[in-house]
Design an enzyme around this catalytic site. Structure first.
Site, PDB file in Angstrom:
ATOM      1  N   CYS A  99      -7.684 -28.671  11.452  1.00  0.00           N
ATOM      2  CA  CYS A  99      -8.940 -29.396  11.645  1.00  0.00           C
ATOM      3  C   CYS A  99      -8.757 -30.907  11.495  1.00  0.00           C
ATOM      4  CB  CYS A  99      -9.983 -28.883  10.662  1.00  0.00           C
ATOM      5  SG  CYS A  99     -10.497 -27.177  10.997  1.00  0.00           S
ATOM      6  N   CYS A 122      -8.047 -28.370   6.446  1.00  0.00           N
ATOM      7  CA  CYS A 122      -6.744 -27.818   6.822  1.00  0.00           C
ATOM      8  C   CYS A 122      -6.097 -28.703   7.885  1.00  0.00           C
ATOM      9  CB  CYS A 122      -6.867 -26.371   7.301  1.00  0.00           C
ATOM     10  SG  CYS A 122      -7.379 -26.150   9.016  1.00  0.00           S
ATOM     11  N   ASP A 172       0.850  -1.189   0.000  1.00  0.00           N
ATOM     12  CA  ASP A 172       0.000   0.000   0.000  1.00  0.00           C
ATOM     13  C   ASP A 172       0.885   1.238   0.000  1.00  0.00           C
ATOM     14  OD1 ASP A 172       0.974   0.187   2.575  1.00  0.00           O
ATOM     15  OD2 ASP A 172      -0.920  -0.287   3.544  1.00  0.00           O
ATOM     16  N   ASP A 229      -8.193  -7.368   0.582  1.00  0.00           N
ATOM     17  CA  ASP A 229      -7.287  -7.673   1.687  1.00  0.00           C
ATOM     18  C   ASP A 229      -7.945  -7.247   2.985  1.00  0.00           C
ATOM     19  OD1 ASP A 229      -5.764  -5.087   3.048  1.00  0.00           O
ATOM     20  OD2 ASP A 229      -6.548  -4.658   1.051  1.00  0.00           O
ATOM     21  N   CYS A 287     -13.699 -28.800   7.134  1.00  0.00           N
ATOM     22  CA  CYS A 287     -12.455 -28.153   6.711  1.00  0.00           C
ATOM     23  C   CYS A 287     -11.336 -29.181   6.641  1.00  0.00           C
ATOM     24  CB  CYS A 287     -12.087 -27.034   7.692  1.00  0.00           C
ATOM     25  SG  CYS A 287     -10.524 -26.205   7.316  1.00  0.00           S
ATOM     26  N   HIS A 331      -5.763 -21.879  10.452  1.00  0.00           N
ATOM     27  CA  HIS A 331      -7.138 -22.246  10.111  1.00  0.00           C
ATOM     28  C   HIS A 331      -7.900 -21.077   9.483  1.00  0.00           C
ATOM     29  CE1 HIS A 331     -11.211 -23.692  10.148  1.00  0.00           C
ATOM     30  NE2 HIS A 331     -11.535 -22.561  10.744  1.00  0.00           N
TER      31      HIS A 331
END
Length: 379
Positions: A319, A316, A91, A276, A314, A345
């Site tokens: 999990c 991931c 930015d 974002d 999930c 997560h």
């Protein structure tokens, strides 16, 4: 070559495509995790790669103050400094300077501000913001802008918009004269890309004027800035939808600083390509986790004996491997691992959500959120 953008499929206003940068391709619509100080808090670069992060955002203001642009530049820019081989966006520092409020003074030449770290005085102008971002070496950098507070009087909103337009023109001129100084190594012929930023407060007519005049200056991509500054979320949506109508269909559209999982799905449906927000990582550090069954505050005692995974839907590593009881124990014990796992997560949930959005658009369908937090395809 600096940047290419191609649209692969559309569904209503939504579109999916590819943003090709010097450091790799980015599938759009995309959510960009925020790495304020060249680090996404609570998670390492190898884990980010494993999650499939294609592009990160870093903050010019914070890196300018610490460690400074020069040490980063000497190590090949942010890619070399933080050992991140994929795309980066920085930015302009405008929003951070805006947030200092009592510590800044805005003039046509630029902004004088005091560091939040030690109170030292500094000056940002369009030219110095470009110099800093060229030194940091992100693939995509932003024109220096002024963020308008909310609420603001009409006269104040217009003067702020005019200042942003003047700064956009100066940013582009400096960038075009100096972008050959980008510190990349082994990328001959590759250059950064500079995006313009649309301002105008909550005034739809000013937003249209800002968009049209920013397009006249000419940029390879356009951002919608100045939102999430205290206005109601319904008003944010109105302004976003109105502004998108005036942005080129063949250029990437970046909505800065949003949002919740529901919001990023909604804005992708409206035609936003890039977003974002610090929310998934910040919430993780406070024990707030996003799941297909809704938000979970893992700090609550009721999870102390739950052996089931955080989110049964999930895939991931958190999990798959850990129980809610263990995650609650880590957080209650103030273990650093709690931040790592919670952040892993939450970012996985956001990235999976955007994958589902892209898949739905490719099928010509619309995706929405159920009240519990599970994305679904609409017919």
């Amino acid at each position: 070559m600096s940047l290419q953008f191609e649209i692969n499929a559309t569904s209503g206003c939504a579109r999916t495509g590819r943003l090709i940068t010097p450091h790799g391709e980015v599938e759009t619509p995309i959510f960009m995790p925020v790495g304020t100080l060249a680090s996404v808090k609570g998670i390492s670069q190898d884990l980010l790669e494993a999650l499939g992060v294609q592009i990160l955002l870093a903050n010019t203001y914070h890196l300018y103050l610490r460690p400074g642009v020069d040490p980063v530049r000497k190590l090949g820019g942010l890619h070399g400094f933080m050992s991140w081989p994929r795309a980066i966006l920085t930015d302009s520092g405008g929003f951070q300077v805006f947030s200092l409020s009592e510590l800044r003074k805005v003039k046509e030449e630029g902004v004088t501000f005091r560091s939040h770290l030690d109170g030292s005085s500094h000056f940002f102008s369009p030219e110095s913001a470009m110099e800093a971002q060229i030194g940091l070496g992100a693939d995509i950098i932003m024109a220096f802008d002024e963020c308008t507070e909310h609420p603001a009087q009409a006269e104040r909103t217009r003067s702020s918009m005019e200042l942003t337009l003047a700064w956009a023109d100066r940013s582009k001129k400096y960038f075009e004269a100096h972008n050959h100084k980008v510190p990349w190594r082994n990328l001959p012929g590759q250059t950064q890309s500079l995006f313009g930023i649309v301002q105008g407060g909550m005034d739809h007519a000013l937003r249209q004027e800002s968009a049209e005049r920013t397009i006249e200056i000419g940029f390879p991509g356009y951002a919608i800035g100045g939102l999430s500054v205290g206005e109601p979320r319904a008003l944010t949506r109105e302004v976003v939808e109105s502004t998108l109508q005036h942005l080129p269909a063949d250029k990437p559209r970046y909505l800065m600083g949003v949002g919740t999982p529901e919001e990023i799905v909604e804005y992708a449906n409206l035609g936003v390509d890039m977003m974002d927000c610090v929310l998934p990582t910040r919430a993780a550090r406070h024990g707030l986790l996003f799941t297909s069954e809704g938000k979970i505050s893992i700090k609550q005692a009721r999870y102390a004996s739950e052996e089931r995974p955080l989110d049964p839907n999930c895939g991931c590593e958190v999990c798959v491997r850990y129980s809610r009881a263990y995650l609650r124990h880590l957080y209650a014990s103030n273990e650093v691992l709690a931040q790592v796992l919670n952040t892993t997560h939450n970012l996985s949930f956001y990235l999976d959500t955007m994958r589902a959005v892209r898949h739905s658009i490719a099928l010509g369908k619309r995706i929405s959120f159920l009240s519990g937090g599970m994305p679904r395809q609409d017919s």
